[in-house]
Design a protein around this motif. Structure first.
Motif, mmCIF file in Angstrom:
data_model
loop_
_atom_site.group_PDB
_atom_site.id
_atom_site.type_symbol
_atom_site.label_atom_id
_atom_site.label_comp_id
_atom_site.label_asym_id
_atom_site.label_seq_id
_atom_site.Cartn_x
_atom_site.Cartn_y
_atom_site.Cartn_z
ATOM 1 N N LYS A 83 0.811 -1.209 0.000
ATOM 2 C CA LYS A 83 0.000 0.000 0.000
ATOM 3 C C LYS A 83 0.846 1.261 0.000
ATOM 4 C CE LYS A 83 -3.598 2.297 2.737
ATOM 5 N NZ LYS A 83 -4.436 2.198 3.955
ATOM 6 N N ASN A 84 1.983 1.235 0.687
ATOM 7 C CA ASN A 84 2.804 2.430 0.799
ATOM 8 C C ASN A 84 3.846 2.549 -0.305
ATOM 9 O OD1 ASN A 84 4.766 0.556 1.488
ATOM 10 N ND2 ASN A 84 4.569 0.910 3.704
ATOM 11 N N ALA A 85 3.854 1.613 -1.248
ATOM 12 C CA ALA A 85 4.841 1.672 -2.330
ATOM 13 C C ALA A 85 4.419 2.725 -3.349
ATOM 14 C CB ALA A 85 4.975 0.313 -3.010
ATOM 15 N N GLY A 86 5.389 3.405 -3.936
ATOM 16 C CA GLY A 86 5.082 4.390 -4.961
ATOM 17 C C GLY A 86 4.518 3.724 -6.196
ATOM 18 N N LYS A 87 3.651 4.447 -6.917
ATOM 19 C CA LYS A 87 3.015 3.877 -8.099
ATOM 20 C C LYS A 87 4.025 3.550 -9.181
ATOM 21 C CE LYS A 87 -1.452 6.149 -7.487
ATOM 22 N NZ LYS A 87 -2.454 7.048 -8.094
ATOM 23 N N GLU A 88 5.133 4.310 -9.192
ATOM 24 C CA GLU A 88 6.103 4.112 -10.246
ATOM 25 C C GLU A 88 7.080 2.983 -9.942
ATOM 26 O OE1 GLU A 88 7.750 6.508 -7.056
ATOM 27 O OE2 GLU A 88 5.912 6.625 -8.233
ATOM 28 N N SER A 89 7.084 2.494 -8.692
ATOM 29 C CA SER A 89 8.065 1.488 -8.297
ATOM 30 C C SER A 89 7.521 0.093 -8.530
ATOM 31 C CB SER A 89 8.424 1.652 -6.811
ATOM 32 O OG SER A 89 9.281 0.613 -6.397
ATOM 33 N N LYS A 90 8.182 -0.683 -9.393
ATOM 34 C CA LYS A 90 7.787 -2.062 -9.636
ATOM 35 C C LYS A 90 8.961 -3.013 -9.434
ATOM 36 C CE LYS A 90 3.944 -1.235 -12.801
ATOM 37 N NZ LYS A 90 3.328 -1.596 -14.086
ATOM 38 N N GLU A 91 10.014 -2.534 -8.769
ATOM 39 C CA GLU A 91 11.194 -3.354 -8.582
ATOM 40 C C GLU A 91 10.919 -4.467 -7.581
ATOM 41 O OE1 GLU A 91 14.029 -0.480 -7.303
ATOM 42 O OE2 GLU A 91 14.738 -0.087 -9.321
ATOM 43 N N ALA A 92 11.323 -5.683 -7.902
ATOM 44 C CA ALA A 92 11.181 -6.802 -6.964
ATOM 45 C C ALA A 92 12.123 -6.630 -5.786
ATOM 46 C CB ALA A 92 11.465 -8.120 -7.680
ATOM 47 N N ILE A 93 13.302 -6.088 -6.046
ATOM 48 C CA ILE A 93 14.278 -5.841 -4.986
ATOM 49 C C ILE A 93 14.542 -4.350 -4.933
ATOM 50 C CG2 ILE A 93 16.579 -6.378 -4.124
ATOM 51 C CD1 ILE A 93 16.570 -8.863 -5.855
ATOM 52 N N PRO A 94 14.197 -3.671 -3.835
ATOM 53 C CA PRO A 94 14.453 -2.232 -3.740
ATOM 54 C C PRO A 94 15.927 -1.917 -3.892
ATOM 55 C CG PRO A 94 12.980 -2.980 -1.986
ATOM 56 C CD PRO A 94 13.535 -4.215 -2.651
ATOM 57 N N SER A 95 16.244 -0.798 -4.450
ATOM 58 C CA SER A 95 17.628 -0.385 -4.621
ATOM 59 C C SER A 95 18.286 -0.176 -3.263
ATOM 60 C CB SER A 95 17.685 0.909 -5.436
ATOM 61 O OG SER A 95 18.981 1.451 -5.410
ATOM 62 N N SER A 96 19.508 -0.719 -3.135
ATOM 63 C CA SER A 96 20.210 -0.581 -1.859
ATOM 64 C C SER A 96 20.661 0.851 -1.627
ATOM 65 C CB SER A 96 21.419 -1.527 -1.822
ATOM 66 O OG SER A 96 22.333 -1.195 -2.851
ATOM 67 N N GLY A 97 20.653 1.677 -2.664
ATOM 68 C CA GLY A 97 21.063 3.057 -2.496
ATOM 69 C C GLY A 97 19.906 4.008 -2.276
ATOM 70 N N SER A 98 18.688 3.487 -2.264
ATOM 71 C CA SER A 98 17.528 4.344 -2.089
ATOM 72 C C SER A 98 17.097 4.344 -0.630
ATOM 73 C CB SER A 98 16.391 3.839 -2.981
ATOM 74 O OG SER A 98 16.012 2.527 -2.563
ATOM 75 N N GLU A 99 15.938 4.938 -0.366
ATOM 76 C CA GLU A 99 15.402 4.901 0.981
ATOM 77 C C GLU A 99 15.110 3.461 1.373
ATOM 78 O OE1 GLU A 99 14.746 7.331 3.269
ATOM 79 O OE2 GLU A 99 15.937 8.623 1.971
#
Length: 682
Positions: A482-498
């Protein structure tokens, strides 16, 4: 009931219905029977208006029946002059010819050789014609155009008027002057404006002269030589026409183009004339308004159109104004109550001139055509609706109407947006409400004839219909936290992001193609990957009508699941006609369990951590020192965080200074679950 604006918006999106419809249906979605309900000027216009008039009060009544007389070698009509014998002279372009129309026949009357004949008047039996772009005024007689006056500093003579005593006034450009011309041909500047062009003239009952400009759109009242006041400064750039009627009333049409139009220019020597006189910039469609000024000079806007500008203005013997449009070739009038009436709808692009004498004539353009009003009403009066679009093939029901007087109605149907040979023939006429016998189709037209009662007034037409029920189709299913951004579809979040944020609620959304716009009900089911049993995700008794759902997964075992969305049009249809469609999502991860730290050690300043997750992958490992919230990311031993079992083995001396410290390690899985462990360094 849907508002007309909503109907237009849907029609613009190609969704369901054309502009001409208003539905008697649910507030937002189609349910069962719908109705074309025509009861306004906009809804009654747009089809074929033969000999009928349509008013802003929603009434259709017998109007002008017109003939068609084409003018050869001319594309545009600029002026018209009614003669005492009931004939009319029409000034044209681009070759400056004047035609005489008698009844339904036209013949060349005179050829000026100018670009266009812009205005004509008759003074004491002599016909005078203004022209452009050579600043000449001609005397006309059968077969002859004799140059009479060439005005100085003038290229365009836009309008002529007579004081009834022999003097003629001419409005000119490009220096915005009014000339007074005596019967001898001598002339003088009567009024000099600051505008580039004065394009319209009229003489009032008291002998005062009215002139309209192109530039700032000013209406001048000229009391005598050089004595003028501005009667009104219009919002637009052009005062195209002026007419003075009884009791000191003056009408003027003004156009707003956004910028002043540039006047036509003659084509280069040796070049063929274009379809109409060339301009430096083509005149783009503007906004037209008709204004009335009473004897005290008080202004009142009588009507306006934001879709097109006005080209011509005339008044009948009762002083009622008529306006010819610059698009769609229409003629409108308006009464004191501001009831606007469309009295003629031709096939021309514009109505360049109007004249009321013993006969009424409308002069159109592209190509130049003269329409004589041969009757008002009678058996020739026929109203045909615009093509009404049901969106899908439809069965049409009981056609009914409200009218004062007897009318005869018929219908025809087809599956093309413009009627052609594939359409059905017109049904037999009926003077009483009747069930439509035309075949089922997507499009329909309704026709009414005034042959039974020329005085009848039609105020409303109602036609119910039911379209074929078409299956809704689920096109796409998406599920993410629910709290994921609409544009984010990555299976593994970027380690350099939030750092990822865990939420046990998955936001499920889907897209549906719903051609017939039925109201829909949705069902959401889920199953664990590898299992065949589908389970209901909705609460008991829950009815879902929105194309989204928040799925709470706290009570589910972790693992991969699939969702199935079913769309059903059962709210809009009886059980035997219900249509359904379902679509499965791709694998959806349900993971509410944090990873486990299996090994954690700090030898000297070398940190070793092993993190294991039930599902994985591990997406991020980070370090903080002495309780400060400044976590710094660490890299995987193998260079990539991509599995459920990951190791970090790295020198942290750049982060942990010599001495005793509390070192905190935090590790995340891809679902945002995290674990925190700490140790002391020495």
């Amino acid at each position: 009931m849907l508002t007309r604006a909503a109907c237009m918006a849907r029609a613009g999106g190609g969704c369901l219905l054309a502009l001409s419809c208003v539905f008697a249906a649910s507030d937002a979605l189609a349910v069962g029977t719908r109705t074309f309900d025509l009861d306004s000027l906009e809804e009654f216009s747009g089809g074929d208006l033969k000999g009928v008039a349509v008013s802003s009060d929603g009434g259709v009544r017998a109007g002008f029946s017109v003939g068609n007389v084409p003018l050869t070698d001319a594309s545009s009509s600029f002026s018209a002059l009614a003669l005492a014998d009931g004939s009319v002279l029409v000034g044209t372009g681009p070759s400056g010819k004047v035609f005489k129309v008698v009844g339904d026949r036209a013949a060349l009357f005179a050829d000026t050789g100018a670009l266009a004949v812009t205005s004509m008047i008759e003074v004491r039996g002599v016909i005078y014609a203004a022209s452009m772009p050579d600043g000449k005024i001609f005397k006309l007689s059968q077969g002859k155009a004799e140059p009479w006056v060439t005005l100085p500093n003038t290229s365009h003579v836009w309008a002529l008027a007579s004081d009834g005593k022999g003097a003629i006034f001419a409005a000119t450009g490009p220096e915005g002057r009014v000339y007074r011309i005596e019967p001898s041909g001598s002339h003088s500047v009567y009024f000099r404006s600051d505008e580039p062009h004065l394009v319209s003239l009229a003489i009032g009952e008291g002998g005062e002269l009215y002139a309209g400009s192109s530039g700032k759109g000013l209406l001048y009242k000229i009391a005598g030589p050089g004595r003028a006041t501005v009667l009104y400064d219009f919002p637009g750039e052009e005062v195209k026409g002026i007419v003075a009627v009884k009791r000191g009333v003056v009408y003027a049409i003004a156009n707003d183009y956004g910028e002043p139009p540039e006047p036509p220019k003659r084509a280069p020597a040796g070049a063929r004339f274009p379809a109409q006189p060339s301009t430096a910039k083509p005149i783009r469609p503007g906004k037209g308004a008709l204004w009335r000024f009473d004897a005290a000079g008080r202004p009142e806007k009588m009507m306006s159109h934001g879709e097109f500008h006005y080209m011509s203005l005339a008044a009948d013997t009762e002083g009622r104004p008529y306006v010819g449009t610059g698009a769609e070739g229409r003629v409108y009038t308006v009464d004191d109550a501001h009831t606007v009436t469309l009295v003629a709808d031709t096939d021309d692009r514009q109505i360049g001139a109007l004249t009321f004498g013993r006969s009424i004539y409308l002069a159109g353009s592209d190509a130049a055509t003269v329409h004589r009003v041969v009757a008002q009403g009678g058996s020739e009066a026929v109203w045909t609706s615009r093509v009404l679009d049901a969106g899908l093939r439809a069965k049409f029901g009981h056609l009914s109407w409200h009218a004062t007087g007897a009318l005869e109605f018929s219908t025809r149907t087809g599956n093309t947006g413009a009627p052609d040979a594939t359409w059905s023939a017109w049904s037999a006429g009926s003077s009483a409400p009747v069930t439509v016998t035309s075949p089922s189709a997507r499009f329909i037209q309704v026709r009414a004839r005034w042959s039974r009662d020329p005085k009848a007034v039609l105020s409303e037409v109602m036609l119910p219909f039911v379209t074929d029920n078409v299956r809704p189709v689920v096109l796409e299913v998406d599920a993410r936290p629910k709290n994921a951004g609409k544009e984010s579809k990555e299976a593994i979040p970027s380690s350099g992001s939030e750092p990822p944020k865990h939420d046990s609620v998955l936001k499920v959304t889907w897209k549906v193609d719903n051609p017939d716009n039925d109201s829909l009900r949705y069902r959401v089911n889920f199953r664990r990957e590898g299992q065949g049993l589908w389970r209901d995700a909705l609460r008991d008794g829950e009815v879902l009508t929105k194309s989204e759902y928040e799925w709470e997964t706290t009570a589910l075992p972790e693992g991969k699941y699939r969702l199935r969305i079913e769309a059903s049009d059962e709210p809009a249809n009886p059980p035997d006609l219900v249509q359904k469609h379902a679509m499965e999502s791709g694998p959806v991860l349900v993971d509410n369990t944090p990873p486990i730290v299996r090994d954690l050690s700090l030898t000297g300043r070398r940190l070793r951590v092993r993190v294991v997750d039930g599902l994985g992958p591990i997406s991020r490992v980070e370090l903080a020192v002495d309780g400060k919230p400044d976590f710094r990311t660490l890299g995987a031993a193998d260079g990539v965080f991509d599995t459920a079992d990951e190791t970090v083995d790295t020198d942290v001396s750049a982060l942990v200074s010599p001495g005793a410290h509390i070192v905190t390690v935090r590790a995340y899985d891809a679902a945002g679950n995290f674990v925190v462990r700490d140790l002391e360094s020495r």
